[in-house]
Design a protein around this motif. Structure first.
Motif: not given
Length: 478
Positions: A163-168
């Protein structure tokens, strides 16, 4: 020019469980655009994926055949290259001949990934983890100085259990890109051209990587905690699969906090899907296409998200097999709710019904028209086993000999296995008989390609001559 027919637009996110929509009871997010589809059309509340795994589910929806007949029982298989000879035609192949312009936009999960499978046009964004595939989305990102990211490319991916925050950036997110490409494609078509288009959104499939903006739109206080007792062999099997390089995450020690974080990120991705659907619906309204376009919204399978201590799908439990199914368009009465079982594969013949094309409904693939069919059986298969569902009952039998019988009305969390309960022997026998017949009939159909034309009494019959060559595959209609 052929007569203009009802347009068809299939909106198809990946791994979206039925209860993640606010029109289906989710309180942690609002999905106003999907709620609108439900209000303006038919909401099939008990739609089941007969093959709760990405590739098998897509193969069945594309061809109208169950997984035993297609032979696609896992994510490492795909349809035969000679399937048309067998009478196993994809719905776009049939619609092409009826004058439709067909297109597949977004993620399809075909093998090869750029295979047309009958679609005249393809605009491709494959799995988020397929970072080396040079698809159209990858080319779009390159044009802006970016590229796809594997989950592993994000900080704390393993610690955060995927569960991460998108780099896009938000405006370049793949699900938004799919919506934009769908709108551009429709806008470029001749207004007199009938179309049948499927838009495949890569979300909310893991990695659970929404942009920060959508994370802020989830009400944390309303996220439901995981439910259901774990099953040891399913838990160890699922953990083993998730540790593989495609995902790389170890869920064997996942905590309640981990699962709640995953649910937060998953629901943020669902919110993104709803926004993307809203863009498309708004375009249909503004372009005047809404009145002439039937919209179908569904998914290939769900995601456990910690229920039964599992992440992913593959097992015949409700969180994996239950999918949303909404249909809005001519012939579908607004505000209708269907509470009897329907099959994801029904989309195949329903598309033909919408197009005014004659089809041959089967036990696995019927025509959805908004009516109830309370006696319907649903059968499913993967390389893990089989299941049969009827009313509130579901029987599952797995490759390792494990078997489960659940009454979902009395036990919606599927904690109480009734397989050895003598008071349930009649329903068990009923489901077992029907499942056995389905397996046998499906197996016969799957092997009709091997049929040999019998010899005749005619001495000149080539069958009676030396050197006769058996035709293979034998053509049939499935």
């Amino acid at each position: 020019m052929l007569e203009k027919k009802q347009n068809i637009l299939v909106l198809f996110p990946d791994q979206l469980r039925a209860d993640a929509l606010s029109c289906n009871g989710c309180k942690a997010i609002s999905t106003p655009h999907l709620d609108r589809l439900a209000a303006e059309g038919v909401n099939y509340k008990r739609a089941l994926s007969p093959t709760p795994l990405c590739v098998p589910a897509r193969a069945s929806m594309l061809t109208g055949q169950n997984a035993l007949v297609t032979g696609v029982l896992n994510n490492g298989s795909w349809l035969r290259t000679d399937r048309e000879v067998l009478g196993m035609k994809s719905w776009p192949e049939i619609l092409n001949k009826a004058g439709y312009r067909t297109a597949a936009i977004g993620k399809m999960h075909f093998y090869p990934w750029d295979s047309p499978e009958g679609f005249q046009d393809r605009i491709i964004s494959e799995d988020k983890r397929h970072t080396h595939i040079q698809d159209d989305y990858q080319n779009y990102l390159k044009s802006k100085g970016m590229h796809k990211y594997h989950g592993m490319d994000h900080k704390d991916y393993l610690v955060q259990k995927g569960a991460v925050v998108s780099r896009i950036p938000l405006e370049d997110q793949v699900d938004t890109w799919v919506a934009d490409q769908t709108i551009s494609y429709l806008a470029a078509l001749d207004q007199d051209q009938s179309f049948a288009v499927i838009a495949g959104f890569p979300g909310p499939h893991c990695p659970y990587d929404p942009p920060a903006e959508h994370l802020d739109q989830v009400d944390l206080s309303q996220i439901k905690a995981p439910v259901g007792n774990p099953v040891d062999w399913m838990k160890s099997d699922a953990d083993r699969i998730n540790r593989m390089p495609w995902n790389g995450v170890d869920y064997s020690d996942a905590s309640q906090e981990d699962y709640l974080r995953i649910r937060h990120h998953y629901l943020a991705l669902v919110k993104q899907i709803d926004d993307a659907v809203g863009l498309i619906l708004n375009y249909l309204d503004q372009s005047g296409l809404a009145e002439t376009t039937t919209v179908l919204f569904t998914s290939d399978h769900g995601d456990f998200l910690g229920d039964h201590d599992l992440i992913g799908k593959r097992y015949f439990l409700d969180q994996a097999v239950s999918v949303p199914l909404l249909i809005r368009g001519a012939g579908f009465t607004p505000g209708t709710q269907v509470d009897s079982l329907v099959n994801l594969t029904d989309v195949y013949n329903t598309i033909f019904s919408i197009a005014g094309i004659e089809s041959s409904p089967s036990e696995d693939c019927q025509i959805l028209d908004g009516s109830e069919n309370p006696e319907r059986y649903i059968f499913g298969a993967l390389d893990t086993g089989f299941f049969a569902a009827w009313k509130n009952w579901r029987l599952s039998r797995y490759y390792n000999g494990e078997a489960y019988l659940f009454n979902l009305e009395a036990d919606p969390l599927e904690n109480n296995n009734l397989i050895l309960d003598k008071t349930c022997s009649e329903i068990l026998n009923q489901l077992d008989r029907r499942l056995s017949v389905w397996i046998l009939e499906s197996s016969r159909t799957a092997h009709l390609d091997k049929k040999v034309v019998p010899a005749t009494d005619n001495a000149e019959d080539p069958f009676n001559q030396a050197g006769w060559t058996r035709p293979y595959p034998f053509p049939h209609q499935g």
